[in-house]
Design a protein around this motif. Structure first.
Motif, mmCIF file in Angstrom:
data_model
loop_
_atom_site.group_PDB
_atom_site.id
_atom_site.type_symbol
_atom_site.label_atom_id
_atom_site.label_comp_id
_atom_site.label_asym_id
_atom_site.label_seq_id
_atom_site.Cartn_x
_atom_site.Cartn_y
_atom_site.Cartn_z
ATOM 1 N N UNK A 1 0.688 -1.235 0.213
ATOM 2 C CA UNK A 1 0.184 0.015 0.123
ATOM 3 C C UNK A 1 1.023 1.299 -0.015
ATOM 4 N N UNK A 2 1.740 1.337 0.856
ATOM 5 C CA UNK A 2 2.746 2.450 0.812
ATOM 6 C C UNK A 2 3.657 2.560 -0.651
ATOM 7 N N UNK A 3 3.856 1.483 -1.060
ATOM 8 C CA UNK A 3 4.841 1.296 -2.390
ATOM 9 C C UNK A 3 3.515 2.225 -3.639
ATOM 10 N N UNK A 4 2.446 1.738 -3.407
ATOM 11 C CA UNK A 4 1.502 2.208 -4.094
ATOM 12 C C UNK A 4 1.154 3.647 -4.131
ATOM 13 N N UNK A 5 0.848 4.322 -3.031
ATOM 14 C CA UNK A 5 0.969 5.635 -2.727
ATOM 15 C C UNK A 5 2.019 6.398 -3.298
ATOM 16 N N UNK A 6 3.200 5.898 -3.177
ATOM 17 C CA UNK A 6 4.225 6.593 -3.455
ATOM 18 C C UNK A 6 4.473 6.767 -4.987
ATOM 19 N N UNK A 7 4.387 5.585 -5.630
ATOM 20 C CA UNK A 7 4.317 5.463 -6.990
ATOM 21 C C UNK A 7 3.447 6.544 -7.864
ATOM 22 N N UNK A 8 2.122 6.245 -7.406
ATOM 23 C CA UNK A 8 1.503 7.376 -8.099
ATOM 24 C C UNK A 8 1.445 8.662 -7.713
ATOM 25 N N UNK A 9 1.815 9.018 -6.398
ATOM 26 C CA UNK A 9 2.022 10.472 -6.073
ATOM 27 C C UNK A 9 3.216 11.032 -6.837
ATOM 28 N N UNK A 10 4.002 10.384 -7.378
ATOM 29 C CA UNK A 10 5.194 10.924 -8.208
ATOM 30 C C UNK A 10 5.004 11.192 -9.637
ATOM 31 N N UNK A 11 3.736 10.644 -10.095
ATOM 32 C CA UNK A 11 3.630 10.367 -11.555
ATOM 33 C C UNK A 11 2.530 11.408 -12.150
ATOM 34 N N UNK A 12 2.579 11.557 -13.216
ATOM 35 C CA UNK A 12 1.553 12.344 -14.212
ATOM 36 C C UNK A 12 0.372 11.475 -14.172
ATOM 37 N N UNK A 13 -0.819 12.443 -13.939
ATOM 38 C CA UNK A 13 -2.020 11.408 -13.976
ATOM 39 C C UNK A 13 -2.307 11.194 -15.535
ATOM 40 N N UNK A 14 -3.036 10.096 -15.594
ATOM 41 C CA UNK A 14 -3.697 9.257 -16.794
ATOM 42 C C UNK A 14 -4.841 9.273 -16.939
ATOM 43 N N UNK A 15 -5.335 10.247 -18.203
ATOM 44 C CA UNK A 15 -6.682 10.233 -18.414
ATOM 45 C C UNK A 15 -7.174 8.879 -18.950
ATOM 46 N N UNK A 16 -8.296 8.663 -18.572
ATOM 47 C CA UNK A 16 -9.088 7.474 -19.296
ATOM 48 C C UNK A 16 -10.358 7.648 -19.969
ATOM 49 N N UNK A 17 -10.511 8.995 -20.304
ATOM 50 C CA UNK A 17 -11.610 9.264 -21.159
ATOM 51 C C UNK A 17 -10.890 10.386 -22.259
ATOM 52 N N UNK A 18 -11.406 10.306 -23.381
ATOM 53 C CA UNK A 18 -10.860 11.086 -24.660
ATOM 54 C C UNK A 18 -11.247 12.477 -24.313
ATOM 55 N N UNK A 19 -12.194 13.031 -23.601
ATOM 56 C CA UNK A 19 -12.043 14.357 -23.375
ATOM 57 C C UNK A 19 -11.459 15.041 -22.366
ATOM 58 N N UNK A 20 -10.687 14.240 -21.439
ATOM 59 C CA UNK A 20 -10.119 14.490 -20.295
ATOM 60 C C UNK A 20 -8.773 15.537 -20.648
#
Length: 341
Positions: free
Chosen positions: A153-172
């Motif tokens: 869980x800690x690894x997961x939060x660290x990984x995503x907190x450091x990365x650019x968001x990924x949009x999963x919608x063409x209008x995002x």
């Protein structure tokens, strides 16, 4: 008959290659043509790549009696997650970040357990504090599983907190890829929205059918397969996956030596391939070939990336000497019981 070798040492359980069959579903997403795709240069706007990993250690199994007379098993454990912050263009030195040990006293459910603090005789060695957390069951292995869950869980939060968001919608309208996280191992179940790539060093499961697996041995360093949408048979997990070759296989090694599987989170229905996922796949061969380890320095080369090896050493240091921790636990218990140790 023809025999070739697995490149990893025999004391690493399972080795680098396995041939378990995949029971889920694969769908072509990027292209219908099943052929090698050449790597592309890393764009200037991608300024930061983080390599994230975690490490855990069970330090002692324990028997606990609480103030209400209830008893059960537990365990003292420690875990560390951390990251290597590097520039993919090589314009600045790589640095370690967030490498800090956390300690748990995992215990059987139903017990009332207080934090366990070990104050050292030598102030320079620091205080050890174990935070109580209830395991999911009274099974003897449950404390170890709870420690593993906390680390992931800690690894997961660290990984995503450091990365650019990924949009999963063409209008995002969210931003383009500027920060990417490479996470050692397969992705965890929860998607927290970042541009996180799980890099899987071993190939224990053969996800590709026989008529497609041959491409893996034909890939040249830096080349990759097309992106596919993968759904596990239980329907719980969906991923974008592709394969990249990091180096040529030696003549005596199996033909998929030097190949790594990469994965990113995917929506359940494969009707949209986010541009960031396509971009990450396009540059993955270029990036990973730069970070790949060499066989004369690392027995798990090339898949055990150079930053990962450095991070593993730092995490081991952060947890401290296992022998010293054990002695401190015994000395603390002796003082509590009034025993001269």
């Amino acid at each position: 008959m023809r025999i070739r070798l697995d490149p990893w040492p025999v004391d690493i359980e399972g080795g680098q290659l396995g041939l378990q069959r995949f029971e889920g579903e694969l769908i072509d997403l990027e292209t219908l043509r099943w052929a090698a795709i050449a790597p592309r240069p890393i764009p200037p706007r991608l300024g930061t790549v983080h390599v994230v990993d975690g490490k855990r250690r069970m330090e002692s199994r324990v028997f606990i009696e609480d103030e209400q007379g209830e008893a059960g098993m537990g365990g003292f454990g420690a875990y560390v997650v951390g990251a290597v912050d590097l520039c993919p263009h090589g314009t600045r030195p790589a640095t370690l970040t967030d490498v800090k040990a956390q300690r748990l006293l995992a215990h059987a459910p139903g017990l009332r357990v207080d934090p366990y603090r070990l104050s050292p005789r030598d102030p320079h060695t620091g205080r050890l504090e174990y935070h109580p957390v209830a395991a999911d069951s009274s099974d003897p292995l449950a404390p170890l599983h709870k420690l593993q869950q906390a680390m992931l869980a800690a690894e997961q939060h660290l990984s995503h907190g450091l990365a650019t968001p990924v949009p999963f919608d063409e209008t995002d309208p969210r931003e383009a890829l500027t920060s990417l996280t490479l996470q050692d191992g397969t992705l965890r179940s929860q998607n927290l929205g970042g541009a996180v790539v799980g890099y899987v060093k071993t190939m224990q499961t053969q996800y590709l059918p026989p008529d497609r697996a041959g491409l893996l041995s034909e890939l040249k360093p830096g080349e990759r397969t097309p992106i596919m949408h993968m759904k596990y048979a239980n329907g719980q997990y969906t991923r974008f996956i592709w394969y990249v070759r990091l180096c040529e296989a030696a003549f005596y090694q199996h033909p998929m030596s030097g190949v790594m599987r990469l994965e990113m989170y995917a929506p359940e229905e494969p009707d949209f391939l986010p541009p960031i996922v396509r971009e990450v796949a396009a540059i993955s061969g270029t990036l990973l070939c730069r970070l790949a380890s060499k066989a004369h320095k690392d027995p798990r080369a090339p898949q055990n990336l150079i930053p990962t090896a450095a991070l593993e050493s730092a995490m081991t240091r952060a947890m401290g000497s296992a022998d010293l921790v054990t002695r401190r636990l015994r000395a603390h218990i002796a003082r509590e019981l009034g025993v001269v140790a």
